[in-house]
Write a protein that holds these residues in place. Structure first.
Motif, mmCIF file in Angstrom:
data_model
loop_
_atom_site.group_PDB
_atom_site.id
_atom_site.type_symbol
_atom_site.label_atom_id
_atom_site.label_comp_id
_atom_site.label_asym_id
_atom_site.label_seq_id
_atom_site.Cartn_x
_atom_site.Cartn_y
_atom_site.Cartn_z
ATOM 1 N N THR A 1 0.840 -1.188 0.000
ATOM 2 C CA THR A 1 0.000 0.000 0.000
ATOM 3 C C THR A 1 0.876 1.239 0.000
ATOM 4 O OG1 THR A 1 -1.764 1.182 1.173
ATOM 5 C CG2 THR A 1 -0.124 0.077 2.525
ATOM 6 N N SER A 2 0.306 2.372 -0.340
ATOM 7 C CA SER A 2 1.012 3.648 -0.198
ATOM 8 C C SER A 2 0.460 4.429 0.989
ATOM 9 C CB SER A 2 0.892 4.483 -1.482
ATOM 10 O OG SER A 2 -0.463 4.705 -1.799
ATOM 11 N N ASP A 3 -0.407 3.780 1.778
ATOM 12 C CA ASP A 3 -1.015 4.444 2.939
ATOM 13 C C ASP A 3 -1.166 3.416 4.063
ATOM 14 O OD1 ASP A 3 -2.860 5.599 4.816
ATOM 15 O OD2 ASP A 3 -3.439 7.033 3.261
ATOM 16 N N GLU A 4 -0.430 3.617 5.160
ATOM 17 C CA GLU A 4 -0.426 2.615 6.217
ATOM 18 C C GLU A 4 -1.753 2.530 6.971
ATOM 19 O OE1 GLU A 4 2.893 2.223 8.761
ATOM 20 O OE2 GLU A 4 4.369 2.517 7.167
ATOM 21 N N SER A 5 -2.663 3.444 6.718
ATOM 22 C CA SER A 5 -3.990 3.309 7.318
ATOM 23 C C SER A 5 -4.776 2.149 6.713
ATOM 24 C CB SER A 5 -4.788 4.606 7.147
ATOM 25 O OG SER A 5 -5.096 4.840 5.782
ATOM 26 N N ASP A 6 -4.234 1.563 5.627
ATOM 27 C CA ASP A 6 -4.885 0.418 4.992
ATOM 28 C C ASP A 6 -4.628 -0.902 5.724
ATOM 29 O OD1 ASP A 6 -5.963 1.938 2.941
ATOM 30 O OD2 ASP A 6 -4.244 1.645 1.613
ATOM 31 N N ILE A 7 -3.750 -0.895 6.724
ATOM 32 C CA ILE A 7 -3.447 -2.129 7.447
ATOM 33 C C ILE A 7 -4.670 -2.567 8.240
ATOM 34 C CG2 ILE A 7 -1.875 -3.234 9.089
ATOM 35 C CD1 ILE A 7 -0.672 -2.223 6.384
#
Length: 506
Positions: free
Chosen positions: A185-191
């Motif tokens: 991902t390019s956004d760690e909020s996707d974890i």
């Protein structure tokens, strides 16, 4: 003797590799009474060991900036031939090997990587998805060392696996949750942090997969996996069944699911550790009596997790892992994925060939992953899922059984960490309309080519199989038996009489 906090982290990391099976990656630090996710930081010693398996490549998870690879909800897939797999006279089309990325629509920028291998025999064979555990470990470990179409040799070439599950199915291997393997991902909020997020992503992927491959939509569909997938699998099965009932999209022809050496009902499974350890000679009766004093606190902590959630689930993990830690402090250097073996070196299993193979430029070009790091097991994903650990995922299975889903729980008898005894107990304790009949049913031999390969207990759509001479990874230790198990189960013929005859479940 190691401190209790050191043994806790040893257990936590060992479950991470669950799971993927790497032992003695063990830092030490102190825990508060109620640990939080921030307490699970790694020491420099642990990080050094983990880097040896590329578990922390540059970062503990792949993130890319300015990535415009995919439109949300779309798949980008390519047919592939591995450069080191010699198949005289076969074309890419005949092999039916695919690799691809899927842009997860319920994310800001997450991409899920997967392999798809069409059946070597018939395209109308069932479609099977395989989920590796961890949480946070790549499906490539199963692909290359367990039930994939081929296996790696020491010189990094590929040879056909005579017992690959593609001989009985069209099989998908997925790197999930986001951050695992080649998924990124390019956004760690996707974890993801729970089974709702995980199962929604997998459901969205399956919708896109069958849209991309409409010829397979009528095929039977089965969910399989091992270890922490004992959580993933029931959650995904429930999500698919829910989607089918609500007519959300493409109907997925789900027929059942199989859990191998899984963690599904922690309350029952943690209570079984001392019984298994005593029976197998890992501890003595005095040790058994002493360690069993920890059981009531564990049971209470798991119950609190189920009702309160949040930090109580982290606390329950810390409290209950004391049971396992005490057993291992006595058992010593036993490989708790296969107690027949000692843990040799820093790692109990050597999967370095896979790491080298997936770092070859020719392989990366074939897969279309560019310079992206391969993350065998992501510590970020693991930590994010820790509050999910002690959740009981058995609770959703009875409803699926009542609707006719086939459920197979199997376990190698030599595994301690997700042992057959704990799995057998939660299966028998599960309340559904056929519970009494299942408990009362006899145990019969599981025969493979006339030889007894395990013991089987079944009634209606539910079956439990203990596999002989196998540890945590049954398809690796007993590949012939594992393929026979899958084939017979999908055909409704897993139940066997004492004479060795296959009969359909009633």
């Amino acid at each position: 003797m190691a401190s209790s906090s050191s043994r806790f982290l040893k257990t936590s990391l060992s479950f991470m590799f669950f799971f993927l099976l790497f032992n003695n990656i063990l830092p030490s630090f102190s825990f508060p009474t109620h640990p939080t996710t921030s307490d699970l930081s790694f020491s420099s010693t642990a990080e050094k060991l983990i880097r040896g398996l590329n578990l922390f490549p540059k970062d503990p998870i792949n993130t890319l900036e300015n990535d415009h690879l995919l439109v949300p909800g779309n798949i980008v897939e390519k047919k592939l031939t591995f450069p080191s797999l010699a198949v005289p006279g076969s074309s890419v089309e005949e092999l039916g090997h695919h690799a691809g990325y899927y842009r997860l629509p319920r994310s800001k920028a997450a991409r899920m990587f997967y392999f798809f291998f069409e059946s070597r025999n018939r395209k109308d064979d069932p479609v099977v998805i395989w989920l590796t555990g961890g949480p946070g470990c790549s499906s490539e470990l199963a692909l290359f060392y367990e039930n994939g179409p081929f296996q790696l040799t020491k010189n990094l070439s590929l040879v056909w696996n005579d017992y690959g599950w593609d001989k009985a199915s069209n099989i998908i291997f997925v790197d999930q949750p986001t951050g695992t393997g080649f998924s990124y991902t390019s956004d760690e909020s996707d974890i993801r942090h729970d089974e709702e997020g995980v199962s929604n992503d997998l459901y969205d992927f399956l919708q896109a997969f069958f849209k991309e491959h409409p010829r397979f939509t009528k095929n039977d569909f089965y969910i399989t996996g091992e270890s922490y997938a004992g959580h993933y699998i029931p959650a995904l099965a429930s999500r698919v069944h829910q989607g089918n009932k609500a007519k959300e999209g493409i109907h997925i022809n789900l027929k059942g699911f199989a859990i191998g050496n899984g963690l599904t009902n922690p309350e029952i499974q943690y209570q079984a550790y001392t019984d298994y350890a005593l029976d197998r000679g890992l501890i003595e009766k005095a040790d058994y009596n002493s360690i069993n004093k920890l059981l009531p606190a564990c049971k209470h902590a798991i119950e609190a997790c189920g009702t309160e959630g949040g930090e109580t689930c982290l606390s329950s993990l810390y409290i209950c892992n004391k049971i396992f830690n005490e057993i291992m402090s006595i058992a010593g250097d036993v490989n708790y994925y296969d107690i027949r073996k000692k843990c040799v070196g820093d790692l109990c299993y050597d999967f370095s060939e896979m790491e080298e193979f997936l770092n070859m430029k020719t392989v990366r070009d074939a897969l279309g992953v560019g310079d992206l790091d391969f993350v065998s097991c992501s510590s970020t994903v693991y930590s994010a899922m820790m509050q999910d650990w002690m959740r009981n995922l058995e609770v959703g299975i009875p409803a699926l059984l009542e609707d006719g889903m086939r459920v197979l729980v199997y376990a190698g008898e030599e595994d301690l960490i997700c042992n057959w005894l704990g799995n057998s107990r939660w299966v028998q304790a599960m309340k559904w309309s056929g519970q009494k009949e299942f408990v009362a049913s006899g145990t019969v031999p599981f025969l493979v080519d006339g030889a007894e390969a395990g013991t089987l207990k079944s009634h209606g759509p539910l079956a439990f199989l203990k596999v002989y001479e196998a540890g945590h990874m049954v398809p690796m230790d007993q590949p012939k038996a594992a393929l026979a198990m899958l084939t017979n189960w999908m055909q409704g013929k897993l139940t066997m009489t004492k004479n060795g005859d296959n009969v359909s479940p009633k």
